[in-house]
Design an enzyme around this catalytic site. Structure first.
Site, short mmCIF file in Angstrom:
data_model
loop_
_atom_site.label_atom_id
_atom_site.label_comp_id
_atom_site.label_asym_id
_atom_site.label_seq_id
_atom_site.Cartn_x
_atom_site.Cartn_y
_atom_site.Cartn_z
N TYR A 68 0.80 -1.23 0.01
CA TYR A 68 -0.05 -0.01 -0.09
C TYR A 68 0.89 1.42 0.10
CZ TYR A 68 -3.86 -3.10 0.67
OH TYR A 68 -5.08 -4.00 0.70
N GLU A 88 10.36 -5.55 -5.82
CA GLU A 88 9.32 -6.52 -5.07
C GLU A 88 10.03 -7.92 -5.02
OE1 GLU A 88 7.00 -8.73 -3.44
OE2 GLU A 88 6.37 -6.64 -3.71
N GLY A 162 0.13 -6.94 0.45
CA GLY A 162 -0.74 -7.70 1.35
C GLY A 162 -2.20 -7.80 0.81
N ASN A 166 -5.44 -10.15 1.54
CA ASN A 166 -6.38 -9.82 2.67
C ASN A 166 -7.72 -10.11 2.19
OD1 ASN A 166 -6.96 -7.57 1.09
ND2 ASN A 166 -5.50 -6.28 2.25
N GLY A 167 -8.79 -10.00 3.23
CA GLY A 167 -9.99 -9.80 2.80
C GLY A 167 -10.89 -8.90 2.37
N MET A 169 -11.31 -5.91 3.70
CA MET A 169 -12.03 -4.79 4.60
C MET A 169 -11.60 -3.73 4.46
SD MET A 169 -13.65 -7.45 7.48
CE MET A 169 -15.05 -6.34 7.91
N VAL A 297 15.86 -6.74 -1.85
CA VAL A 297 17.10 -5.89 -1.36
C VAL A 297 17.80 -6.33 -0.05
CG1 VAL A 297 17.32 -3.31 -0.37
CG2 VAL A 297 15.97 -3.80 -2.35
N GLU A 406 -14.51 -8.90 13.32
CA GLU A 406 -14.94 -9.29 12.03
C GLU A 406 -15.85 -10.48 11.94
OE1 GLU A 406 -12.20 -10.25 9.08
OE2 GLU A 406 -10.91 -8.20 9.29
N HIS A 491 -1.96 -8.74 10.70
CA HIS A 491 -1.92 -7.00 10.47
C HIS A 491 -0.77 -6.50 11.40
CE1 HIS A 491 -6.75 -7.06 10.68
NE2 HIS A 491 -6.11 -7.36 9.43
N GLY A 519 3.31 0.25 6.78
CA GLY A 519 2.60 0.01 8.23
C GLY A 519 3.73 0.02 9.42
N ASN A 529 -9.22 -2.91 10.66
CA ASN A 529 -8.13 -3.36 9.60
C ASN A 529 -7.36 -2.39 9.28
OD1 ASN A 529 -10.81 -4.64 9.62
ND2 ASN A 529 -9.79 -6.44 8.53
#
Length: 550
Positions: A68, A88, A162, A166-167, A169, A297, A406, A491, A519, A529
């Protein structure tokens, strides 16, 4: 829906593939002028467009990771006129397997399912009393179940990070909880500008409540709603990043099934608007962003002529290193996720590559209070053998009990009479990453016993529901006679905390031109979430960085 060409560079050269762009439009593309870049950034501006990245390449901006934060940074920098190369570790996930699908099915894991494992490591290890993990070929699969410090950290591996696993949400925290999440960030700006921008960029929308009430694949969620409300808990609809029109067609049987077929843990083949279809698609469409998958990296250190020397290993699908490359970047963004960024920075500080990083590096890590459980319902509360893999609702007891749960799917394909939940809780425990010189690796000092506050918080919801409904906890999902899934997190957050390890916009202390934008900036908990908050914080930070540093 409009089509966008996504260009990803891999070990076999340039591959092109048509991706669906998703229905959400980007709010207010940031229009910021690019100023002169350092000399290290000005060489070979076209080289970044032709990867995979080559040994000796010089790039204006190198982003480590495609989740993200990294995807937000790539898009906004490109819109500001800057060439960006993204590294990546995982695969591109743009080529179907022998079954014609890019991603493996939830109930039939194969080599595509796990990152360099020879046996699956499923969150639910048992079902009906039997262990369910199975042997698989070792492969650079999509889900990393990384075991460290008494916890399993599930992470996405591939272009999109991610968002692939993920779901979906997409929850914005309640305004009153924000001060405890990011105390140094202006909440007015986040809720007026950056959360709306993130939600638009991610393509977030709400399910049609009338359809939710009528369709078989959300029977499990309606049962969860009924039980919550009968015990006095509010049930809230949660926005998501799924194409709901597509899911309606799935349920009607007019398109290939994805969510309605239970796809979740190992990728979603059709309807989910992962980053591949949103931020990354828009970033690559600018012509200024390229990506090298299966590249990892291993070192970042100041270069003698300015900027940073970055050492990168190229991997094959068995995880072996096939080449080692050294490139120069004027600016480097760490966006490898909470664990990836934290581990790399701790290693670089301890081994002398970046010795001036401060003492906050590696600290403030938390699991977002994740804990899972199941309840055994009565026969008259069947949850349905067909369950959409995309959760749409939650039970909010944060203010009174420190838990948001959830109502999660259990997509087994059979009737289980079970309600299943992933709780996010107000767990105060924080761990730290440290360098283990003897073993040559980074350790995490998380302790399984630190999950007890999460269990206690979740019990404020489910003890009451069980008492009201005359039901019991399931004991066959996480081992023998084990109620709580307290061994994992989906998470991970923290490890390079904003305004501690970095300044208030993610600039690493001690080095000009090094940034954290994922994050790891968030100290351990978001109350919901986290990916919308990660995205919104990245939107805030990159806007400031472009305006002042680029």
């Amino acid at each position: 829906m409009s089509g966008t060409t996504m260009r990803i560079t891999g070990s076999e050269g340039v591959t092109r593939r048509r991706f669906i762009a998703g229905t959400g439009s980007i709010l207010g593309a940031v229009t910021l002028s690019a100023q002169a870049l350092p000399a290290a950034a000005q060489a070979e501006p076209a080289a970044a467009a032709a990867g995979p990245i080559g040994d000796g390449a010089r790039v204006p901006v190198l982003i480590i990771g495609t989740g993200y934060g990294g995807s937000v940074a790539a898009l906004r920098l490109a819109q500001a006129g800057v060439d960006v190369h993204m590294i990546e570790m995982g695969m591109a996930w743009d080529t179907p397997g022998s079954d014609g699908k890019i991603f493996a099915h939830t109930t039939s894991p194969d080599g595509r399912s796990y990152w360099l494992r020879t046996k699956t490591k499923q969150p639910l290890s048992n079902f009906l009393g039997f262990p369910i993990d199975k042997n698989i070929p070792r492969y650079t699969g999509i889900l990393d179940a990384e075991e460290m410090g008494g916890i399993i950290v599930y992470q996405g591996r591939g272009v999109g990070g991610g968002s692939l696993v993920n779901g979906g949400m997409a929850v914005t925290p309640k305004r009153e909880n924000f001060g405890a999440i990011l105390p140094s960030v202006n909440a007015d700006e986040m809720y007026s500008t950056y959360y709306p921008r993130a939600n638009a960029g991610l393509g977030v929308s709400l399910i049609d409540p009338a359809w939710f009430d009528s369709v078989d694949c959300y029977q499990y969620s309606r049962v969860g709603r009924k039980h919550a409300q009968r015990s006095g808990f509010p049930f809230v609809f949660v926005p998501g990043v799924y194409d709901w029109d597509y899911m309606k067609q799935e349920a009607a049987g007019t398109v290939p099934k994805s969510a309605v077929s239970g796809e979740i843990l190992y990728g979603n083949n059709y309807g989910k608007k992962s980053l591949q279809k949103t931020y990354i698609a828009k970033a690559t469409a600018t012509g200024r962003v390229t990506i090298s998958p299966l590249h990892r990296v291993t070192s970042v250190r100041p270069a003698s002529g300015g900027g940073y020397t970055v050492v990168i290993e190229q991997l094959d699908t068995g995880g072996a290193t096939t080449a080692t490359k050294s490139v120069t970047a004027a600016k480097v963004f760490f966006a490898a996720g909470s664990v990836g960024t934290s581990k790399l920075l701790v290693k670089l500080k301890a081994t002398g590559a970046l010795p001036n990083l401060n003492g906050e590096i590696g600290k403030g890590w938390g699991d977002n209070g994740n804990v899972m459980c199941g309840r055994a319902n009565h026969m008259w509360d069947a949850t349905g053998k067909v369950q959409s893999s995309i959760p749409t609702g939650g039970i909010d007891n944060w203010a009174a009990g420190g838990a948001f749960a959830e109502v999660a799917p259990l997509p087994t394909g059979i009737e289980t009479y079970a309600s299943f939940y992933l709780s996010i809780t107000k767990n105060p425990n924080r761990a730290a990453f440290t360098w283990n010189a003897a073993a040559g690796k980074v350790d995490l000092n998380w302790q399984t016993a630190w999950k007890q506050p999460s269990i206690d918080a979740a019990k404020t919801i489910f003890d009451k529901i069980n008492s009201k409904e005359g039901t019991i906890y399931r004991t066959d999902l996480f081992g023998t006679y084990k109620i709580w899934g307290d061994h994992l997190t989906y998470h991970p957050l923290g490890g390079a905390v904003l305004n501690k390890a970095t300044d208030n916009y993610g600039r690493l202390h001690g080095y000009s031109g090094l940034y954290v934008i994922d994050g790891s900036l968030i100290p351990g908990n978001t109350s919901v979430n986290p990916f919308v908050t990660i995205t919104a914080l990245a939107e805030r930070n990159i806007e400031k960085i472009i305006a002042t540093d680029v």
